[in-house]
Design a protein around this motif. Sequence first.
Motif, PDB file in Angstrom:
ATOM      1  N   LEU A 135      -0.775 -10.117  21.906  1.00 16.15           N
ATOM      2  CA  LEU A 135       0.193  -9.059  22.170  1.00 16.15           C
ATOM      3  C   LEU A 135       1.361  -9.172  21.200  1.00 16.15           C
ATOM      4  N   ARG A 136       1.727  -8.031  20.619  1.00 14.88           N
ATOM      5  CA  ARG A 136       2.994  -7.948  19.897  1.00 14.88           C
ATOM      6  C   ARG A 136       4.061  -7.455  20.869  1.00 14.88           C
ATOM      7  N   VAL A 137       5.215  -8.073  20.853  1.00  9.05           N
ATOM      8  CA  VAL A 137       6.311  -7.654  21.722  1.00  9.05           C
ATOM      9  C   VAL A 137       7.527  -7.344  20.848  1.00  9.05           C
ATOM     10  N   TYR A 138       8.091  -6.156  21.040  1.00  7.77           N
ATOM     11  CA  TYR A 138       9.303  -5.736  20.340  1.00  7.77           C
ATOM     12  C   TYR A 138      10.443  -5.642  21.354  1.00  7.77           C
ATOM     13  N   ILE A 160       7.241   0.497  11.533  1.00  6.10           N
ATOM     14  CA  ILE A 160       6.991  -0.950  11.539  1.00  6.10           C
ATOM     15  C   ILE A 160       5.778  -1.273  12.420  1.00  6.10           C
ATOM     16  N   HIS A 161       5.749  -0.662  13.595  1.00  3.80           N
ATOM     17  CA  HIS A 161       4.629  -0.885  14.525  1.00  3.80           C
ATOM     18  C   HIS A 161       3.299  -0.490  13.903  1.00  3.80           C
ATOM     19  N   HIS A 162       3.246   0.676  13.272  1.00  2.00           N
ATOM     20  CA  HIS A 162       1.978   1.164  12.729  1.00  2.00           C
ATOM     21  C   HIS A 162       1.567   0.418  11.460  1.00  2.00           C
ATOM     22  N   ARG A 163       2.537  -0.190  10.759  1.00  4.09           N
ATOM     23  CA  ARG A 163       2.212  -0.944   9.542  1.00  4.09           C
ATOM     24  C   ARG A 163       1.825  -2.378   9.828  1.00  4.09           C
ATOM     25  N   ALA A 164       2.147  -2.874  11.018  1.00  2.00           N
ATOM     26  CA  ALA A 164       2.086  -4.309  11.294  1.00  2.00           C
ATOM     27  C   ALA A 164       0.717  -4.914  10.992  1.00  2.00           C
ATOM     28  N   GLN A 165      -0.339  -4.274  11.434  1.00  3.41           N
ATOM     29  CA  GLN A 165      -1.660  -4.866  11.224  1.00  3.41           C
ATOM     30  C   GLN A 165      -2.068  -4.829   9.755  1.00  3.41           C
ATOM     31  N   ARG A 166      -1.664  -3.771   9.048  1.00  2.98           N
ATOM     32  CA  ARG A 166      -1.992  -3.691   7.617  1.00  2.98           C
ATOM     33  C   ARG A 166      -1.265  -4.775   6.820  1.00  2.98           C
ATOM     34  N   PRO A 170       3.314 -13.062   8.988  1.00  2.00           N
ATOM     35  CA  PRO A 170       4.349 -13.469   8.027  1.00  2.00           C
ATOM     36  C   PRO A 170       3.866 -14.490   7.001  1.00  2.00           C
ATOM     37  N   LEU A 171       2.892 -15.297   7.362  1.00  2.00           N
ATOM     38  CA  LEU A 171       2.304 -16.268   6.444  1.00  2.00           C
ATOM     39  C   LEU A 171       0.802 -16.009   6.436  1.00  2.00           C
ATOM     40  N   SER A 172       0.316 -15.389   5.344  1.00  5.40           N
ATOM     41  CA  SER A 172      -1.074 -14.947   5.294  1.00  5.40           C
ATOM     42  C   SER A 172      -1.790 -15.583   4.096  1.00  5.40           C
ATOM     43  N   PRO A 191      -1.792  -8.958  16.460  1.00  3.82           N
ATOM     44  CA  PRO A 191      -2.359  -8.295  17.643  1.00  3.82           C
ATOM     45  C   PRO A 191      -2.328  -6.773  17.517  1.00  3.82           C
ATOM     46  N   GLU A 192      -3.344  -6.133  18.079  1.00  3.69           N
ATOM     47  CA  GLU A 192      -3.398  -4.675  18.065  1.00  3.69           C
ATOM     48  C   GLU A 192      -2.481  -4.078  19.119  1.00  3.69           C
ATOM     49  N   ASN A 193      -2.505  -4.631  20.332  1.00  3.50           N
ATOM     50  CA  ASN A 193      -1.690  -4.082  21.424  1.00  3.50           C
ATOM     51  C   ASN A 193      -0.237  -4.533  21.306  1.00  3.50           C
ATOM     52  N   ALA A 194       0.654  -3.671  21.791  1.00  3.25           N
ATOM     53  CA  ALA A 194       2.077  -3.953  21.641  1.00  3.25           C
ATOM     54  C   ALA A 194       2.858  -3.470  22.862  1.00  3.25           C
ATOM     55  N   VAL A 195       4.034  -4.068  23.024  1.00  3.52           N
ATOM     56  CA  VAL A 195       4.997  -3.689  24.056  1.00  3.52           C
ATOM     57  C   VAL A 195       6.340  -3.489  23.369  1.00  3.52           C
ATOM     58  N   LEU A 196       7.058  -2.451  23.760  1.00  2.03           N
ATOM     59  CA  LEU A 196       8.410  -2.221  23.267  1.00  2.03           C
ATOM     60  C   LEU A 196       9.370  -2.251  24.441  1.00  2.03           C
ATOM     61  N   LEU A 197      10.298  -3.217  24.429  1.00  2.00           N
ATOM     62  CA  LEU A 197      11.313  -3.366  25.455  1.00  2.00           C
ATOM     63  C   LEU A 197      12.657  -3.003  24.856  1.00  2.00           C
ATOM     64  N   GLY A 198      13.555  -2.440  25.673  1.00  2.00           N
ATOM     65  CA  GLY A 198      14.874  -2.238  25.113  1.00  2.00           C
ATOM     66  C   GLY A 198      15.777  -1.273  25.854  1.00  2.00           C
ATOM     67  N   ASP A 199      17.059  -1.407  25.535  1.00  2.00           N
ATOM     68  CA  ASP A 199      18.061  -0.419  25.909  1.00  2.00           C
ATOM     69  C   ASP A 199      18.026   0.623  24.806  1.00  2.00           C
TER      70      ASP A 199
END
Length: 296
Positions: A135-138, A160-166, A170-172, A191-199
């Motif tokens: 899981l990616r968490v933002y 950023i979310h849509h580019r992340a997998q491409r 950070p160290l590849s 990870p493919e799935n993601a969560v966005l938390l925030g105010d």
Amino acid sequence: MKLATYNIHFGVGRDGRCDLVRALDAVREVDIIGLQEVDSYWDRSGNVDQVELIRELMPEHDLAYGPGVEVVKRDAVTGAVVRGRRRRSGNIILSRYPILTVRNFPLPKYGASDPKLDIQKALIEVSLDTPLGPLRVYNTHLCHLSEPQRKLQLEFMLDIHHRAQREGTPLSGTHPKDASFASEPALAPVPENAVLLGDLNLLPSGEAYSAIAGATGNRWTRVPRLGGFVDAWVAAGHDEQAGIGRGEVEGATSGDRSRRIDYCFISESLAERVAAAEVRYDAEGSDHYPVIVTME
């Protein structure tokens, strides 16, 4: 598994008292937590490093901090620069599951002239291995000044979310000549799935909300963008439009309980895993209320 978003207002509750322990108690049982407005070395919050305090107070959680603001600290009496300390303010992600990677991004800002307060906002991203799978968490806190600026920040975040997998981790990969770069185990794929938390400082009726939840289709249902997000509050069976109008409304997260501005968005593929969503109105440690989402 529980997720939470909570703007802790640097631990200052509606009674004007700064009590970080009281704020954290409202979400202590949650597995993955996004906190906003976390301070280090500000007069308003007692000139302490709240990041390290939270690390000590929540030892069962791993912690990642992404400041949006990092500026000079001056002595309150002499005005001299305090070396080795800077005022910081930003977002924290706490997780009962190990944090595998961290990235932090400053969000676009217009700037504002006095007497309007304009604050550099940031987006922190972590990757986790959870019971729901990788899981990616933002976690973020968007501009409070204008809808156009919030929409700009959301579009930046979604990119950023849509580019992340491409882009990869950070160290590849490996270095062809220097084995020291490959001396640690390889990182798991993004990870493919993601969560966005925030105010997010926005209402469900605005254009900024549609930018993330999708445009309305036939019969006013949302049409999420492919690979986009779903509002977990709605996935739990609540009314999307809660928080619109005057007076207290269901799902409101602002201190006066008139607006729903704090959110948990999840990948569309996780929508059926949402079991419940609630606002903790018994929490008194901030000028916001925490939103807690239970996933099956």
